[in-house]
Design a protein around this motif. Structure first.
Motif, short mmCIF file in Angstrom:
data_model
loop_
_atom_site.label_atom_id
_atom_site.label_comp_id
_atom_site.label_asym_id
_atom_site.label_seq_id
_atom_site.Cartn_x
_atom_site.Cartn_y
_atom_site.Cartn_z
N TYR A 10 0.67 15.16 -4.03
CA TYR A 10 0.85 13.73 -3.73
C TYR A 10 -0.17 13.28 -2.69
O TYR A 10 -0.91 12.33 -2.90
CB TYR A 10 2.27 13.50 -3.21
N TRP A 11 -0.22 13.96 -1.56
CA TRP A 11 -1.13 13.56 -0.49
C TRP A 11 -2.60 13.75 -0.88
O TRP A 11 -3.45 12.95 -0.53
CB TRP A 11 -0.88 14.37 0.79
N TYR A 59 4.73 6.62 3.83
CA TYR A 59 5.86 7.55 3.79
C TYR A 59 5.86 8.28 2.46
O TYR A 59 5.75 7.65 1.41
CB TYR A 59 7.18 6.78 3.94
N TYR A 60 5.99 9.59 2.51
CA TYR A 60 6.20 10.37 1.28
C TYR A 60 7.69 10.31 1.00
O TYR A 60 8.49 11.11 1.50
CB TYR A 60 5.73 11.81 1.51
N ALA A 99 0.84 -1.20 0.00
CA ALA A 99 0.00 0.00 0.00
C ALA A 99 0.88 1.24 0.00
O ALA A 99 0.67 2.19 0.75
CB ALA A 99 -0.96 -0.02 1.19
N GLY A 100 1.88 1.22 -0.86
CA GLY A 100 2.68 2.42 -1.08
C GLY A 100 2.02 3.23 -2.18
O GLY A 100 0.79 3.19 -2.35
N THR A 101 2.82 3.96 -2.95
CA THR A 101 2.26 4.84 -3.97
C THR A 101 1.44 4.04 -4.99
O THR A 101 0.28 4.36 -5.26
CB THR A 101 3.39 5.60 -4.69
N GLY A 102 2.05 2.97 -5.56
CA GLY A 102 1.39 2.21 -6.62
C GLY A 102 0.15 1.49 -6.12
O GLY A 102 -0.94 1.61 -6.70
N VAL A 129 6.44 13.86 6.29
CA VAL A 129 6.52 12.75 5.34
C VAL A 129 5.76 11.49 5.79
O VAL A 129 5.84 10.47 5.14
CB VAL A 129 7.99 12.38 5.02
N ILE A 130 5.05 11.55 6.91
CA ILE A 130 4.32 10.37 7.38
C ILE A 130 2.84 10.69 7.58
O ILE A 130 2.51 11.70 8.20
CB ILE A 130 4.86 9.89 8.75
#
Lengths: 100, 411
Positions: free
Chosen positions: B388-389, B41-42, B9-12, B59-60
């Motif tokens: 991003y967020w 995490y960003y 469950a990261g970016t992708g 970043v979290i």
């Protein structure tokens, strides 16, 4: 030994058609990068050609060490600076795929 | 009831979960996503932490916040994937999940222990650091706060690495940071890389190499690290070159997930063999791969995962309908490169076209300049964290096309 004329090379000296490759061409390409081929070199080059025939692309450094059992350090002695690139060049394979 | 299982469950993985939740009928499908870490995490932000520009809280965020309520989220390690049986076994309660379709989004991870003497030689996190994870970035920030200067060596262990422009950004920001602190004259900055130049692609390499030179950063090309000699404070290459350091910043060997290794599904670096145009597994028709986890010869970066998204979604839906996947992914990547002093460079490229100068995303107008330093590029990068967020993770519309365009580029 000179590189035969009309050899399909790209601008970095990689053979663009692996099927025209033969051992004479390999010797000429090796000489161009300052390497005189010994039996040990040939073993690795033959392995690389087989690997490329299976996968369709030049093997990476890790694939070569895993596949041949030759250590990275030894590979750097046989093919100084960039072994994967030099092996691909001499074996008449394309440039290893850029990894960016 | 059919199951779409997403690993990671990261970016992708997060983007795929959001998109597929919109497409699939919840009466027919359940979507499950598995990750071992509850925190998102960003990762592009790690770069800024050593220089005190960002702190941990920038970043979290909790992963759950970015996933739709209809998606079942399980926090657990993956024990093994059994693709021939279409099932995955988790560490938590040895839970078995049978799937109809699987998306692998398990990313890439650093392995400093691959280099002899890196973590086991005594200098690790004393004068040897990495900023490729949060813990390392924070420790490096603490070190740099009090460092009085010396020889800083940045080394890339081997390619491929996640975010291939990050080493350059770190160098440019170091130059800026030491200027700001008034000790630039006391710091020697060296870049030892296995690449033949500053970057892999020729035109970008020439321009970025020129920027290193202008900033007085010394480049050591074709440096393939064999070991770290902690006693002598040198890194040694396979062909016996030595580079001395006072402070070593490493970008260690990157590999795919341990779960991929345990499942024997990876190549020699545990990246999953993937068709580079359809993004389907080369071996299993019901498995797709997004982001760093695959072995496609594109950059390992969030922007690339984003450009892959549309293709993965379309091909998943086609497969579900019994159609063949389409070869639509072109290797598109774009990266903002922070160059220090509130400026940045932007590059945009794909499998076939190297980064070229021009304007982006609107041809002739920009506002971003390609392969050229500008203040706007820097602000683009800083604004990106918000996008991003708030937009990207949720699969929202971004003002960039998935396939690269030649419009606005000067070939």
């Amino acid at each position: 030994m000179t590189i035969p004329e009309n050899l399909p090379l790209n601008d970095e000296g990689f053979l663009t058609d692996p099927s025209v490759w033969n051992e004479e061409i390999a010797k000429a390409l090796a000489e161009q990068v300052g390497i005189e081929l010994t039996e040990k070199h040939w073993e690795i080059i033959r392995w690389a050609r087989e690997a490329a025939a299976d996968s369709g692309k030049a093997p990476t450094l890790r694939q070569i060490t895993n596949g041949t059992g030759v250590t990275t350090k030894e590979l750097f002695k046989l093919f100084p600076k960039g072994p994967a690139k030099k092996i691909a060049k001499i074996a008449g394979l394309g440039k290893p795929e850029g990894c960016i | 009831m059919k199951t779409l299982l997403i690993l990671g469950a990261g970016t992708g993985g997060t983007m795929v979960a959001n998109k597929m939740a919109d497409h699939l009928d919840p009466q027919e499908w359940r979507i499950i996503i598995v990750d071992r870490d509850e925190k998102h995490y960003y990762q592009p932000g790690f770069l800024f932490i050593p220089f005190g520009i960002y702190s941990q809280r920038d970043v979290i965020k909790p992963k759950r916040n970015f996933l739709p309520p209809s998606v079942e989220v399980i926090f657990s390690d993956i024990e093994v994937i059994e693709p021939d049986k279409s099932r995955v076994i988790l560490r938590k309660d040895n839970k078995v999940i049978n799937y109809d379709y699987l998306v692998i989004a398990t990313g890439s991870h650093i392995h400093p222990e691959e280099t002899e003497g890196m973590v086991d030689g005594g200098g690790w996190q004393k004068n040897i650091f990495t900023f490729y994870n949060l813990e390392g970035a924070v420790k490096l920030a603490n070190f740099l706060k009090y460092w009085k200067g010396g020889r800083l060596v940045l080394n890339v262990a081997e390619m491929p690495i996640k975010c291939p422009v990050a080493p350059l950004e770190f160098l440019f920001l170091s130059d800026w940071f030491f200027h700001e602190r008034g000790i630039r004259d006391k710091v020697e900055i060296v870049y030892a890389t296995p690449l033949p130049g500053a970057f892999t692609k020729p035109r970008a390499s020439a321009i970025l190499g020129g920027m290193l030179e202008e900033k007085g950063i010394h480049l050591v090309p074709d440096f393939n690290i064999m070991e770290v000699d902690n006693a002598k404070q040198v890194i040694r290459s396979y062909d016996e070159q030595e580079v001395e350091y006072d402070l070593l910043v490493t970008i260690p060997t990157n590999k795919g997930s341990d779960a991929i290794a345990r499942s024997n599904m990876g190549d020699e670096l545990d990246f999953v063999p993937t068709d580079k145009h359809t993004l389907r597994s080369r071996d299993w028709e019901n498995i797709f791969i997004i982001g760093d986890a695959g072995n496609v010869p594109a950059s390992k970066a969030g922007s690339v995962a984003h450009f892959m998204l549309e293709v993965v979604i379309e091909n998943l839906l086609r497969s579900i309908e019994g159609l063949e996947p389409l070869p639509k992914f072109d290797g598109h990547a774009n990266c903002f490169i922070e160059s220090g002093f509130d400026k940045g460079v932007l590059i945009d490229f794909n499998y076939d076209v190297e980064p070229l100068p021009g304007k982006y995303p609107l041809p002739g107008f920009g506002p971003f300049s390609l392969l050229q330093e500008s203040h706007t590029n820097h602000w683009g990068k800083m604004m990106f964290r918000w996008m991003y967020w708030n937009i990207l993770l949720k699969g929202g519309e971004m003002p960039f096309e998935s396939q690269m365009s030649m419009a606005g580029k000067w070939a």
